[in-house]
Each structure stands twice: as C-alpha cells, then as structure tokens.
Motif scaffolding. Sequence first.
Motif, PDB file in Angstrom:
ATOM      1  N   SER A  36       0.808  -1.226   0.000  1.00  0.00           N
ATOM      2  CA  SER A  36       0.000   0.000   0.000  1.00  0.00           C
ATOM      3  C   SER A  36       0.846   1.284   0.000  1.00  0.00           C
ATOM      4  CB  SER A  36      -0.920   0.024   1.226  1.00  0.00           C
ATOM      5  OG  SER A  36      -0.153  -0.078   2.404  1.00  0.00           O
ATOM      6  N   CYS A  37       2.150   1.141   0.311  1.00  0.00           N
ATOM      7  CA  CYS A  37       3.015   2.324   0.414  1.00  0.00           C
ATOM      8  C   CYS A  37       4.324   2.122  -0.339  1.00  0.00           C
ATOM      9  CB  CYS A  37       3.372   2.605   1.884  1.00  0.00           C
ATOM     10  SG  CYS A  37       1.955   2.857   2.959  1.00  0.00           S
ATOM     11  N   GLU A  38       4.845   3.212  -0.888  1.00  0.00           N
ATOM     12  CA  GLU A  38       6.199   3.180  -1.452  1.00  0.00           C
ATOM     13  C   GLU A  38       7.061   4.125  -0.623  1.00  0.00           C
ATOM     14  OE1 GLU A  38       5.172   4.200  -5.500  1.00  0.00           O
ATOM     15  OE2 GLU A  38       5.563   6.334  -5.166  1.00  0.00           O
ATOM     16  N   PHE A  39       8.273   3.681  -0.315  1.00  0.00           N
ATOM     17  CA  PHE A  39       9.128   4.425   0.610  1.00  0.00           C
ATOM     18  C   PHE A  39      10.364   4.997  -0.066  1.00  0.00           C
ATOM     19  CE2 PHE A  39       6.592   2.215   3.708  1.00  0.00           C
ATOM     20  CZ  PHE A  39       6.620   3.026   4.831  1.00  0.00           C
ATOM     21  N   ILE A  40      10.706   6.194   0.364  1.00  0.00           N
ATOM     22  CA  ILE A  40      11.983   6.826   0.034  1.00  0.00           C
ATOM     23  C   ILE A  40      12.569   7.183   1.398  1.00  0.00           C
ATOM     24  CG2 ILE A  40      13.061   8.870  -0.994  1.00  0.00           C
ATOM     25  CD1 ILE A  40      10.184   8.695  -2.729  1.00  0.00           C
ATOM     26  N   ILE A  41      13.841   6.869   1.611  1.00  0.00           N
ATOM     27  CA  ILE A  41      14.449   7.096   2.926  1.00  0.00           C
ATOM     28  C   ILE A  41      15.535   8.163   2.822  1.00  0.00           C
ATOM     29  CG2 ILE A  41      15.822   6.042   4.783  1.00  0.00           C
ATOM     30  CD1 ILE A  41      14.456   3.369   4.114  1.00  0.00           C
ATOM     31  N   VAL A  42      15.510   9.106   3.759  1.00  0.00           N
ATOM     32  CA  VAL A  42      16.643  10.016   3.934  1.00  0.00           C
ATOM     33  C   VAL A  42      17.298   9.603   5.246  1.00  0.00           C
ATOM     34  CG1 VAL A  42      17.347  12.394   4.438  1.00  0.00           C
ATOM     35  CG2 VAL A  42      15.714  11.943   2.592  1.00  0.00           C
ATOM     36  N   SER A  43      18.535   9.133   5.155  1.00  0.00           N
ATOM     37  CA  SER A  43      19.196   8.555   6.323  1.00  0.00           C
ATOM     38  C   SER A  43      20.511   9.239   6.638  1.00  0.00           C
ATOM     39  CB  SER A  43      19.446   7.058   6.078  1.00  0.00           C
ATOM     40  OG  SER A  43      20.197   6.514   7.151  1.00  0.00           O
ATOM     41  N   SER A  44      20.657   9.658   7.879  1.00  0.00           N
ATOM     42  CA  SER A  44      21.953  10.097   8.395  1.00  0.00           C
ATOM     43  C   SER A  44      22.685   8.819   8.839  1.00  0.00           C
ATOM     44  CB  SER A  44      21.749  11.035   9.583  1.00  0.00           C
ATOM     45  OG  SER A  44      20.916  12.102   9.220  1.00  0.00           O
ATOM     46  N   ASN A  79      12.045   8.310  -9.481  1.00  0.00           N
ATOM     47  CA  ASN A  79      10.808   7.687  -9.977  1.00  0.00           C
ATOM     48  C   ASN A  79      11.080   6.342 -10.644  1.00  0.00           C
ATOM     49  OD1 ASN A  79       9.069   9.624  -9.005  1.00  0.00           O
ATOM     50  ND2 ASN A  79       8.968  10.784 -10.907  1.00  0.00           N
ATOM     51  N   VAL A  80      12.166   6.266 -11.427  1.00  0.00           N
ATOM     52  CA  VAL A  80      12.518   4.984 -12.068  1.00  0.00           C
ATOM     53  C   VAL A  80      12.841   3.937 -11.002  1.00  0.00           C
ATOM     54  CG1 VAL A  80      14.242   3.788 -13.499  1.00  0.00           C
ATOM     55  CG2 VAL A  80      13.303   5.974 -14.264  1.00  0.00           C
ATOM     56  N   LEU A  81      13.607   4.332  -9.994  1.00  0.00           N
ATOM     57  CA  LEU A  81      13.960   3.395  -8.918  1.00  0.00           C
ATOM     58  C   LEU A  81      12.705   2.872  -8.215  1.00  0.00           C
ATOM     59  CD1 LEU A  81      17.012   5.345  -7.421  1.00  0.00           C
ATOM     60  CD2 LEU A  81      17.117   3.059  -8.432  1.00  0.00           C
ATOM     61  N   VAL A  82      11.833   3.803  -7.818  1.00  0.00           N
ATOM     62  CA  VAL A  82      10.627   3.418  -7.076  1.00  0.00           C
ATOM     63  C   VAL A  82       9.698   2.545  -7.928  1.00  0.00           C
ATOM     64  CG1 VAL A  82       8.536   4.325  -5.959  1.00  0.00           C
ATOM     65  CG2 VAL A  82      10.747   5.387  -5.488  1.00  0.00           C
ATOM     66  N   GLN A  83       9.562   2.901  -9.218  1.00  0.00           N
ATOM     67  CA  GLN A  83       8.714   2.091 -10.116  1.00  0.00           C
ATOM     68  C   GLN A  83       9.231   0.653 -10.240  1.00  0.00           C
ATOM     69  OE1 GLN A  83       8.872   4.534 -13.629  1.00  0.00           O
ATOM     70  NE2 GLN A  83       7.574   6.111 -12.687  1.00  0.00           N
ATOM     71  N   ASN A  84      10.540   0.484 -10.044  1.00  0.00           N
ATOM     72  CA  ASN A  84      11.143  -0.850 -10.136  1.00  0.00           C
ATOM     73  C   ASN A  84      11.389  -1.480  -8.764  1.00  0.00           C
ATOM     74  OD1 ASN A  84      11.940  -1.549 -13.139  1.00  0.00           O
ATOM     75  ND2 ASN A  84      12.193   0.659 -12.880  1.00  0.00           N
ATOM     76  N   ASN A  85      10.632  -0.988  -7.787  1.00  0.00           N
ATOM     77  CA  ASN A  85      10.641  -1.527  -6.422  1.00  0.00           C
ATOM     78  C   ASN A  85      11.974  -1.380  -5.685  1.00  0.00           C
ATOM     79  OD1 ASN A  85       7.903  -2.399  -6.541  1.00  0.00           O
ATOM     80  ND2 ASN A  85       8.579  -4.104  -7.828  1.00  0.00           N
ATOM     81  N   TYR A  86      12.761  -0.379  -6.058  1.00  0.00           N
ATOM     82  CA  TYR A  86      13.969  -0.054  -5.303  1.00  0.00           C
ATOM     83  C   TYR A  86      13.645   1.054  -4.311  1.00  0.00           C
ATOM     84  CZ  TYR A  86      17.273  -2.911  -7.919  1.00  0.00           C
ATOM     85  OH  TYR A  86      17.949  -3.977  -8.452  1.00  0.00           O
ATOM     86  N   ILE A  87      14.195   0.943  -3.109  1.00  0.00           N
ATOM     87  CA  ILE A  87      14.000   1.991  -2.104  1.00  0.00           C
ATOM     88  C   ILE A  87      15.242   2.886  -2.131  1.00  0.00           C
ATOM     89  CG2 ILE A  87      13.737   2.476   0.368  1.00  0.00           C
ATOM     90  CD1 ILE A  87      12.483  -0.455   0.477  1.00  0.00           C
ATOM     91  N   PRO A  88      15.101   4.130  -2.590  1.00  0.00           N
ATOM     92  CA  PRO A  88      16.254   5.027  -2.600  1.00  0.00           C
ATOM     93  C   PRO A  88      16.624   5.414  -1.163  1.00  0.00           C
ATOM     94  CG  PRO A  88      14.485   5.823  -4.035  1.00  0.00           C
ATOM     95  CD  PRO A  88      13.903   4.758  -3.162  1.00  0.00           C
ATOM     96  N   ILE A  89      17.894   5.286  -0.833  1.00  0.00           N
ATOM     97  CA  ILE A  89      18.381   5.727   0.483  1.00  0.00           C
ATOM     98  C   ILE A  89      19.258   6.948   0.233  1.00  0.00           C
ATOM     99  CG2 ILE A  89      19.707   5.117   2.538  1.00  0.00           C
ATOM    100  CD1 ILE A  89      18.769   2.183   1.981  1.00  0.00           C
ATOM    101  N   ILE A  90      18.757   8.082   0.672  1.00  0.00           N
ATOM    102  CA  ILE A  90      19.362   9.375   0.352  1.00  0.00           C
ATOM    103  C   ILE A  90      20.138   9.897   1.554  1.00  0.00           C
ATOM    104  CG2 ILE A  90      18.816  11.788  -0.228  1.00  0.00           C
ATOM    105  CD1 ILE A  90      16.200  10.635  -1.553  1.00  0.00           C
ATOM    106  N   ASN A  91      21.310  10.456   1.282  1.00  0.00           N
ATOM    107  CA  ASN A  91      22.044  11.176   2.309  1.00  0.00           C
ATOM    108  C   ASN A  91      22.657  12.399   1.642  1.00  0.00           C
ATOM    109  OD1 ASN A  91      23.238  11.915   4.728  1.00  0.00           O
ATOM    110  ND2 ASN A  91      24.499  10.078   4.932  1.00  0.00           N
TER     111      ASN A  91
END
Length: 254
Positions: A41-49, A121-133
């Motif tokens: 039901s949810c798609e995640f994008i993470i910003v991680s320190s 958007n490409v990452l999320v559409q392909n079920n990858y969770i971007p981990i941003i820092n």
Amino acid sequence: MQKKKRILLKVGSNTLTKETNNISRGKIEDIANQIAKLKDSCEFIIVSSGAIAVAKQFVKLESKSEDVFVKQALASIGQPHLIRIYQEIFREYGLLSSQCLLSYSDFEKQQSKTNIVNTINVLVQNNYIPIINENDTVATDEIQFGDNDKLAALTAVLLEVDLLIIATNTFGIYTKESIKNKKPATILEVTNLEELIEEVVNSKSTHGTGGMQSKIEAATLTKKESIETWIVNGLEDNFITNAFDHKVPFTKIK
C-alpha cells in the motif's frame, strides 16, 4: 490498481544508533520489517543520516584540520558501510535498495531537480528503495545545520510525497509546560506552526545536529506544499506501523 501512498521517511543518527555509539542493525531490521509489511500500500523513500556514526565505530582520524573537515572525511569512510548494512538487511526482507547522494545546491538548479525526480521515480517504479544522504564530502550543511531534516523536507516537496515521517527520540513535540513538569505530553495535531514554535524547547541530541527547531523548519517547507508531516519516536519498535494504527502518541502537522 490503487495508487500507493508515497512516504518519505527521515531517520537521524540518534534513531539509527538507538542513542548509543554504534549503528543498531536491530533498528534497521525494524525499519525493513515495517516497510515489508506496508509495501503493498506504500512506497518508501528514505533520507538517512548515520555515515559519520558508522565511521566512528572503527576509525579515529588524526588531523590538524578543522573539525568539519574531519567529519567530512569520516562521512566518506562511513557512507559505503552504512549503505552496505542497509542493503544486507533489506535484502533479508525481500527489499531492494539504492544509494542517492544529494547536495543542497542540487535543489537550486532546474536540471538537477528534474534529474533527481526522474531517477528516483525509475527506482521506485522498479521496487527499489532510494536511500538518500547528503553528499558530505562536498557539502557541509548537514554536518553543521540540521541532521538532514531540511534535506528530507526539500526532497519530500520535490518528489511530491503524500507524507513525511521524521523519526526522532521523543514521542513527537511536547508542550513546554509538560517538559517543565517533567511529565512530557505530546502535541498530537498542529495546524498553526506559529503556535507550535512557541511551544518548542530547543535541545539537540547526542549524535544529531538538529533538535526540534530543525524539524519545525522542515515541516514549514512541507506544509506550504500541503504535505503532512509526522514526528514520531523512532527508538520504539514498529514506530511507523504503530503511528498508522494510532497505538502511540506522535505529532501530526497538517
């Protein structure tokens, strides 16, 4: 097919270390477990320190340089390890992840902003969770100013998320009076940020560089774009799913 709710989860160093001096694999497992439960039901994008905290576990740098440059060097050492830990644990839960390093200057150039949106958007559409820092080796804003809270808010706005969840070490924002009385009481819902600013007692956590002030500044950015922000206690197990089920107190900024 029903559109998934897009969530940006910001996790600070204090949450990832569970207020110790080491990155907690158990906390990353907790995050992975919740994302796995919610992935239909949810798609995640993470910003991680956490890059500097990881490096400090096994490196002591000798340098006469300013403290900020030592921290940048530590971030450079720690970042690959941090991503490796995320990837190993997420894989155990059937989750794919990727790394994205951003700088504040990226949000000032239209071409960079377009590239960020298209790539994520490409990452999320392909079920990858971007981990941003933040790209700490070229930028010092996160190190100096705010433990990625602002980066999370800018990213949330750029990616037009439905919800920003900021994980911290308290059950949201407490009333000033309740902190004085040493019986913390959470402000559950906020629509007026001016009133909220009046309530904030500015304190910073052990590893984090933010404090509640930077979380309110982040919420100010998202509120302008009608994105809801939740400030939740990331030290608790199941902090995302429990917030969805209203099993724990947290601050909702609408």
